[in-house]
Design a protein around this motif. Structure first.
Motif, PDB file in Angstrom:
ATOM      1  N   ALA A   1       5.635   6.463  -5.533  1.00  0.00           N
ATOM      2  CA  ALA A   1       4.442   7.284  -5.728  1.00  0.00           C
ATOM      3  C   ALA A   1       4.577   7.985  -7.065  1.00  0.00           C
ATOM      4  O   ALA A   1       5.696   8.211  -7.552  1.00  0.00           O
ATOM      5  CB  ALA A   1       4.288   8.293  -4.593  1.00  0.00           C
ATOM      6  N   ALA A   2       3.453   8.324  -7.664  1.00  0.00           N
ATOM      7  CA  ALA A   2       3.476   9.008  -8.954  1.00  0.00           C
ATOM      8  C   ALA A   2       4.205  10.346  -8.820  1.00  0.00           C
ATOM      9  O   ALA A   2       4.014  11.072  -7.844  1.00  0.00           O
ATOM     10  CB  ALA A   2       2.060   9.228  -9.454  1.00  0.00           C
ATOM     11  N   SER A   3       5.016  10.641  -9.797  1.00  0.00           N
ATOM     12  CA  SER A   3       5.773  11.888  -9.790  1.00  0.00           C
ATOM     13  C   SER A   3       4.821  13.080  -9.808  1.00  0.00           C
ATOM     14  O   SER A   3       3.913  13.149 -10.629  1.00  0.00           O
ATOM     15  CB  SER A   3       6.695  11.925 -11.009  1.00  0.00           C
ATOM     16  OG  SER A   3       7.363  13.155 -11.076  1.00  0.00           O
ATOM     17  N   GLY A   4       4.997  14.001  -8.895  1.00  0.00           N
ATOM     18  CA  GLY A   4       4.191  15.208  -8.834  1.00  0.00           C
ATOM     19  C   GLY A   4       2.801  15.015  -8.260  1.00  0.00           C
ATOM     20  O   GLY A   4       2.025  15.954  -8.197  1.00  0.00           O
ATOM     21  N   ALA A   5       2.465  13.802  -7.857  1.00  0.00           N
ATOM     22  CA  ALA A   5       1.131  13.540  -7.310  1.00  0.00           C
ATOM     23  C   ALA A   5       1.023  14.077  -5.888  1.00  0.00           C
ATOM     24  O   ALA A   5       2.004  14.140  -5.163  1.00  0.00           O
ATOM     25  CB  ALA A   5       0.836  12.049  -7.323  1.00  0.00           C
TER      26      ALA A   5
ATOM     27  N   GLY B   1      -0.202  13.832  -1.999  1.00  0.00           N
ATOM     28  CA  GLY B   1      -0.280  12.720  -1.070  1.00  0.00           C
ATOM     29  C   GLY B   1       1.076  12.421  -0.459  1.00  0.00           C
ATOM     30  O   GLY B   1       2.041  13.166  -0.649  1.00  0.00           O
ATOM     31  N   PRO B   2       1.138  11.326   0.282  1.00  0.00           N
ATOM     32  CA  PRO B   2       2.389  10.957   0.946  1.00  0.00           C
ATOM     33  C   PRO B   2       3.531  10.749  -0.053  1.00  0.00           C
ATOM     34  O   PRO B   2       3.322  10.327  -1.182  1.00  0.00           O
ATOM     35  CB  PRO B   2       2.042   9.646   1.656  1.00  0.00           C
ATOM     36  CG  PRO B   2       0.559   9.658   1.781  1.00  0.00           C
ATOM     37  CD  PRO B   2       0.065  10.393   0.582  1.00  0.00           C
ATOM     38  N   ARG B   3       4.712  11.037   0.389  1.00  0.00           N
ATOM     39  CA  ARG B   3       5.923  10.895  -0.422  1.00  0.00           C
ATOM     40  C   ARG B   3       6.648   9.607  -0.054  1.00  0.00           C
ATOM     41  O   ARG B   3       6.408   9.015   1.004  1.00  0.00           O
ATOM     42  CB  ARG B   3       6.856  12.090  -0.202  1.00  0.00           C
ATOM     43  CG  ARG B   3       6.226  13.417  -0.521  1.00  0.00           C
ATOM     44  CD  ARG B   3       6.154  13.603  -2.027  1.00  0.00           C
ATOM     45  NE  ARG B   3       5.517  14.867  -2.354  1.00  0.00           N
ATOM     46  CZ  ARG B   3       4.484  14.969  -3.178  1.00  0.00           C
ATOM     47  NH1 ARG B   3       3.959  13.912  -3.725  1.00  0.00           N
ATOM     48  NH2 ARG B   3       3.963  16.133  -3.437  1.00  0.00           N
ATOM     49  N   VAL B   4       7.584   9.222  -0.893  1.00  0.00           N
ATOM     50  CA  VAL B   4       8.398   8.033  -0.642  1.00  0.00           C
ATOM     51  C   VAL B   4       9.058   8.141   0.728  1.00  0.00           C
ATOM     52  O   VAL B   4       9.601   9.190   1.087  1.00  0.00           O
ATOM     53  CB  VAL B   4       9.457   7.862  -1.749  1.00  0.00           C
ATOM     54  CG1 VAL B   4      10.439   6.753  -1.409  1.00  0.00           C
ATOM     55  CG2 VAL B   4       8.774   7.579  -3.083  1.00  0.00           C
ATOM     56  N   GLY B   5       8.968   7.057   1.505  1.00  0.00           N
ATOM     57  CA  GLY B   5       9.554   7.005   2.834  1.00  0.00           C
ATOM     58  C   GLY B   5       8.599   7.366   3.954  1.00  0.00           C
ATOM     59  O   GLY B   5       8.883   7.094   5.117  1.00  0.00           O
ATOM     60  N   GLU B   6       7.472   7.974   3.631  1.00  0.00           N
ATOM     61  CA  GLU B   6       6.530   8.380   4.676  1.00  0.00           C
ATOM     62  C   GLU B   6       5.651   7.207   5.111  1.00  0.00           C
ATOM     63  O   GLU B   6       5.272   6.373   4.296  1.00  0.00           O
ATOM     64  CB  GLU B   6       5.654   9.533   4.188  1.00  0.00           C
ATOM     65  CG  GLU B   6       6.427  10.816   3.993  1.00  0.00           C
ATOM     66  CD  GLU B   6       5.535  11.977   3.592  1.00  0.00           C
ATOM     67  OE1 GLU B   6       4.297  11.839   3.584  1.00  0.00           O
ATOM     68  OE2 GLU B   6       6.089  13.037   3.291  1.00  0.00           O
TER      69      GLU B   6
ATOM     70  N   VAL C   1      -4.162   6.921  -2.906  1.00  0.00           N
ATOM     71  CA  VAL C   1      -3.935   7.959  -1.903  1.00  0.00           C
ATOM     72  C   VAL C   1      -5.177   8.113  -1.027  1.00  0.00           C
ATOM     73  O   VAL C   1      -5.074   8.263   0.192  1.00  0.00           O
ATOM     74  CB  VAL C   1      -3.568   9.302  -2.577  1.00  0.00           C
ATOM     75  CG1 VAL C   1      -3.543  10.441  -1.568  1.00  0.00           C
ATOM     76  CG2 VAL C   1      -2.231   9.188  -3.286  1.00  0.00           C
ATOM     77  N   GLY C   2      -6.358   8.011  -1.609  1.00  0.00           N
ATOM     78  CA  GLY C   2      -7.593   8.175  -0.857  1.00  0.00           C
ATOM     79  C   GLY C   2      -7.909   7.020   0.083  1.00  0.00           C
ATOM     80  O   GLY C   2      -8.741   7.152   0.964  1.00  0.00           O
ATOM     81  N   ALA C   3      -7.244   5.881  -0.108  1.00  0.00           N
ATOM     82  CA  ALA C   3      -7.508   4.699   0.722  1.00  0.00           C
ATOM     83  C   ALA C   3      -6.494   4.529   1.842  1.00  0.00           C
ATOM     84  O   ALA C   3      -6.444   3.486   2.482  1.00  0.00           O
ATOM     85  CB  ALA C   3      -7.542   3.451  -0.154  1.00  0.00           C
ATOM     86  N   CYS C   4      -5.659   5.534   2.064  1.00  0.00           N
ATOM     87  CA  CYS C   4      -4.678   5.436   3.144  1.00  0.00           C
ATOM     88  C   CYS C   4      -4.697   6.724   3.963  1.00  0.00           C
ATOM     89  O   CYS C   4      -5.199   7.740   3.529  1.00  0.00           O
ATOM     90  CB  CYS C   4      -3.280   5.140   2.608  1.00  0.00           C
ATOM     91  SG  CYS C   4      -2.567   6.477   1.673  1.00  0.00           S
TER      92      CYS C   4
END
Length: 96
Positions: free
Chosen positions: A47-51, A53-58, A74-77
């Motif tokens: 995922a984009a740094s500092g974005a 939305g969900p984080r890595v692993g979620e 992020v808006g499509a999930c």
């Protein structure tokens, strides 16, 4: 975000899609090599740094279908949080 799909939900109309479609159907037929569309449960792998939305692993769900990896906005999930149990986790029985 880059996600890795873990599960795909086959739906009743999938046979029509795989069979090349049906005139008047609300979805197109699949061609050889096309990813199958539908609901998938995936794990965020980048995922984009500092974005926001969900984080890595979620875990998240999306409608981009069956493929091993895909890029999804992020808006499509939909973040799933802890709503789904780990299907391979050891099962515990309630105390009698």
């Amino acid at each position: 975000m880059l996600v890795r799909n873990r599960y795909f939900l086959p739906f009743p109309g999938l046979g029509t899609v795989v069979g090349g479609g049906l005139e008047g159907a609300p979805f197109p037929g699949a061609q050889l090599g096309d990813p199958l569309f539908g609901t998938a449960v995936a794990e965020v792998v980048a995922a984009a740094s500092g974005a926001e939305g969900p984080r890595v692993g979620e875990p998240v769900s999306h409608w981009l279908g069956r493929r091993e990896y895909t890029v999804v906005s992020v808006g499509a999930c939909t973040p799933l949080g802890d709503t789904l149990p780990n299907p391979v986790a050891p099962r515990t029985r309630p105390a009698p």
